[in-house]
Design an enzyme around this catalytic site. Structure first.
Site, PDB file in Angstrom:
ATOM      1  N   ARG A 233      -7.935   4.729 -15.042  1.00  0.00           N
ATOM      2  CA  ARG A 233      -7.220   5.230 -15.540  1.00  0.00           C
ATOM      3  C   ARG A 233      -6.203   6.611 -15.256  1.00  0.00           C
ATOM      4  NH1 ARG A 233      -5.525   0.775 -14.063  1.00  0.00           N
ATOM      5  NH2 ARG A 233      -4.575  -1.202 -15.601  1.00  0.00           N
ATOM      6  N   ASP A 257      -7.433   7.252  -7.824  1.00  0.00           N
ATOM      7  CA  ASP A 257      -6.410   6.231  -6.758  1.00  0.00           C
ATOM      8  C   ASP A 257      -5.428   5.951  -8.093  1.00  0.00           C
ATOM      9  OD1 ASP A 257      -5.613   3.219  -5.270  1.00  0.00           O
ATOM     10  OD2 ASP A 257      -6.704   2.559  -7.113  1.00  0.00           O
ATOM     11  N   GLU A 262       1.659   7.796 -12.917  1.00  0.00           N
ATOM     12  CA  GLU A 262       2.496   7.483 -11.534  1.00  0.00           C
ATOM     13  C   GLU A 262       3.329   6.567 -11.987  1.00  0.00           C
ATOM     14  OE1 GLU A 262      -1.880   5.335 -12.035  1.00  0.00           O
ATOM     15  OE2 GLU A 262      -0.997   3.820 -11.801  1.00  0.00           O
ATOM     16  N   HIS A 294      -2.732   3.897  -6.446  1.00  0.00           N
ATOM     17  CA  HIS A 294      -2.748   2.757  -7.021  1.00  0.00           C
ATOM     18  C   HIS A 294      -3.213   1.478  -6.597  1.00  0.00           C
ATOM     19  CE1 HIS A 294      -3.266   0.679 -11.220  1.00  0.00           C
ATOM     20  NE2 HIS A 294      -4.059   0.646 -10.433  1.00  0.00           N
TER      21      HIS A 294
HETATM   22  P1  NAI Z   1     -13.909  -3.427 -18.341  1.00  0.00           P
HETATM   23  O1  NAI Z   1     -13.664  -3.849 -19.700  1.00  0.00           O
HETATM   24  O2  NAI Z   1     -15.322  -4.395 -17.894  1.00  0.00           O
HETATM   25  O3  NAI Z   1     -15.326  -2.631 -18.476  1.00  0.00           O
HETATM   26  C1  NAI Z   1     -14.654  -1.287 -19.249  1.00  0.00           C
HETATM   27  C2  NAI Z   1     -15.552  -0.534 -19.954  1.00  0.00           C
HETATM   28  O4  NAI Z   1     -15.916   0.618 -20.358  1.00  0.00           O
HETATM   29  C3  NAI Z   1     -16.259  -1.469 -20.893  1.00  0.00           C
HETATM   30  O5  NAI Z   1     -18.827  -1.834 -20.894  1.00  0.00           O
HETATM   31  C4  NAI Z   1     -16.211  -0.429 -22.238  1.00  0.00           C
HETATM   32  O6  NAI Z   1     -17.256  -0.365 -22.890  1.00  0.00           O
HETATM   33  C5  NAI Z   1     -16.641   1.097 -21.857  1.00  0.00           C
HETATM   34  N1  NAI Z   1     -15.997   1.638 -22.331  1.00  0.00           N
HETATM   35  C6  NAI Z   1     -15.318   1.919 -23.706  1.00  0.00           C
HETATM   36  N2  NAI Z   1     -14.885   3.275 -24.084  1.00  0.00           N
HETATM   37  C7  NAI Z   1     -15.302   3.583 -22.986  1.00  0.00           C
HETATM   38  C8  NAI Z   1     -15.851   5.561 -23.054  1.00  0.00           C
HETATM   39  N3  NAI Z   1     -15.107   6.386 -24.125  1.00  0.00           N
HETATM   40  N4  NAI Z   1     -16.966   6.202 -22.449  1.00  0.00           N
HETATM   41  C9  NAI Z   1     -17.389   5.172 -21.406  1.00  0.00           C
HETATM   42  N5  NAI Z   1     -17.051   4.420 -21.386  1.00  0.00           N
HETATM   43  C10 NAI Z   1     -16.329   3.207 -22.179  1.00  0.00           C
HETATM   44  O7  NAI Z   1     -13.259  -3.285 -17.411  1.00  0.00           O
HETATM   45  P2  NAI Z   1     -13.323  -3.280 -15.405  1.00  0.00           P
HETATM   46  O8  NAI Z   1     -12.687  -4.373 -15.681  1.00  0.00           O
HETATM   47  O9  NAI Z   1     -14.580  -3.242 -15.602  1.00  0.00           O
HETATM   48  O10 NAI Z   1     -12.327  -2.814 -15.392  1.00  0.00           O
HETATM   49  C11 NAI Z   1     -12.190  -0.983 -15.794  1.00  0.00           C
HETATM   50  C12 NAI Z   1     -11.019   0.049 -15.802  1.00  0.00           C
HETATM   51  O11 NAI Z   1     -10.815  -0.280 -14.621  1.00  0.00           O
HETATM   52  C13 NAI Z   1      -9.691  -0.853 -16.555  1.00  0.00           C
HETATM   53  O12 NAI Z   1      -9.783  -0.410 -17.769  1.00  0.00           O
HETATM   54  C14 NAI Z   1      -9.067  -0.818 -15.550  1.00  0.00           C
HETATM   55  O13 NAI Z   1      -7.744   1.286 -16.067  1.00  0.00           O
HETATM   56  C15 NAI Z   1      -9.611  -0.347 -14.094  1.00  0.00           C
HETATM   57  N6  NAI Z   1      -8.437  -1.252 -13.189  1.00  0.00           N
HETATM   58  C16 NAI Z   1      -8.038  -0.601 -12.167  1.00  0.00           C
HETATM   59  C17 NAI Z   1      -7.824  -0.573 -11.307  1.00  0.00           C
HETATM   60  C18 NAI Z   1      -7.104  -0.595 -10.253  1.00  0.00           C
HETATM   61  O14 NAI Z   1      -6.547  -0.481  -8.977  1.00  0.00           O
HETATM   62  N7  NAI Z   1      -7.705   1.114  -9.813  1.00  0.00           N
HETATM   63  C19 NAI Z   1      -7.480  -2.344 -11.008  1.00  0.00           C
HETATM   64  C20 NAI Z   1      -8.009  -2.714 -11.798  1.00  0.00           C
HETATM   65  C21 NAI Z   1      -8.722  -2.025 -13.232  1.00  0.00           C
END
Ligand code: NAI
Length: 333
Positions: A233, A257, A262, A294
């Protein structure tokens, strides 16, 4: 159910209509994003389908509630734009697509990294202009380098798999380390990751704790010439600090991305307009910065999955049975 679909593009209609063939909800498509100004379009719709940059703050939620909306079906995973506490107070159910294709996002992060490393985006233009000089295209072997992965959820872990395949050493930082992570994923404190990684990729969500996680202080800890990739993000990164670090050479390459502001830019064709965001425009002047709008999620597989899960959420809400991927203020499903 009658559902107002905001921020809808031709590709959203294509995948949502396909997925809707079985469930036959009445989907009405609106191109504008959901804001306080456009929320009136949803009057009389029991369901609202919103996307990643649609605004679902207190004001918008109250408007929707007053005009009969009971369900917000997000067609994305992130829900940082939703005031969940207010939704709960108003009795509005918020559902999302918890995972669609984590491979799509992880693979896009790798695409940014590879392209930045070997400058293929510059080589492409050069060759088309008959310029076969290699000056400025020098890359490095990924093999043997240290990759730091911030956030080892679904996407982050797939990214670690791919980087391990390149022969990289993998460091990871996560407040909730995954006990099932493979043995090559070495969990370390963020400070150590920042200090040792040649490449840093951000895969954590935006939360109050991760807002500007990568600021001037964090950048100062990094190796000179570090490669930073953000597909998480935009607000996880302090753009001003990153621009300073690009100017000084501290950050060697930057792949984005997502971008802090954005919402004003992405998912629209602004090529005939003057872009007023000076920080964004400054970023585009660096030869070692690669930005995509994105699009990491944007694969056929992910779009199908997003549409199917969104429609399934709407059906589950309407029928009171089936899996509803509901988000509540204190509990995630
Ligand atoms: P997820 O919920 O499976 O994993 C997120 C991980 O980040 C968790 O293991 C959590 O413990 C960890 N986390 C939380 N706070 C943290 C911190 N301070 N430091 C390090 N790690 C921390 O989510 P997923 O599916 O892996 O997605 C991750 C992120 O990717 C989403 O939250 C979203 O913001 C972004 N995303 C971007 C997309 C894009 O098109 N660019 C599409 C989908 C998601």
């Amino acid at each position: 159910m009658r559902v107002a679909v905001f921020s809808s593009k031709a590709y959203d209609r294509l995948f949502l209509d396909q997925a809707n063939e079985a469930s036959r909800h009445e989907l009405v498509y609106f191109e504008p994003p959901l804001t306080a100004e456009t929320a009136a379009l949803a009057a009389g719709f029991r369901g609202v389908c919103a996307f990643v940059n649609d605004r679902l703050d207190q004001e918008v939620l109250r408007q929707l509630h007053n005009s009969g909306t009971e369900l917000i079906a997000l067609r994305c995973a992130g829900f940082n734009n939703v005031d969940l506490a207010e939704a709960e107070r108003l009795g509005i159910t918020v559902a999302r697509v918890p995972a669609y294709s984590p491979h799509a996002v992880a693979e896009h992060a790798v695409a940014l990294l590879l392209s930045l490393n070997r400058m293929t985006y510059r080589a492409y233009n050069r060759v088309r202009e008959g310029n076969f000089s290699l000056d400025g295209l020098l890359g490095f072997d990924l093999y043997g380098k240290t990759v730091g992965v911030v956030g080892t959820g679904k996407i982050g872990l797939i990214f670690t798999d791919i980087m391990h395949g390149f022969g990289c050493r993998v460091l990871a930082s996560d407040p909730a380390p995954d006990p099932n992570a493979k043995a090559f994923v070495h969990y370390v404190p963020l400070e150590k990751l920042l200090a040792e990684a040649d490449i840093i990729s951000l895969h954590c969500p935006l939360t109050p704790q991760t807002h500007h996680l990568i600021d001037a202080q964090a950048i100062a800890r990094m190796k000179d010439g570090v490669v930073l990739i953000n597909t998480g993000r935009g607000r996880v990164v302090d753009t001003r600090a990153v621009i300073d670090a690009l100017k000084s050479g501290k950050i060697g390459r930057l792949g984005l991305d997502v971008y802090e502001e954005e919402e004003q830019l992405f998912f629209q064709d602004l090529s005939q307009r003057v872009i007023a965001d000076d920080l964004f425009m400054r970023l585009t002047t660096f030869p070692n910065v690669l930005i995509t709008g994105h699009q990491a999620f944007f694969t056929r597989e992910a779009m199908s999955h997003i549409a199917e899960t969104t429609l399934a959420n709407i059906s589950a809400f309407e029928q009171g049975s089936g899996t509803l991927h509901r988000i509540s203020a204190d509990r995630l499903a």
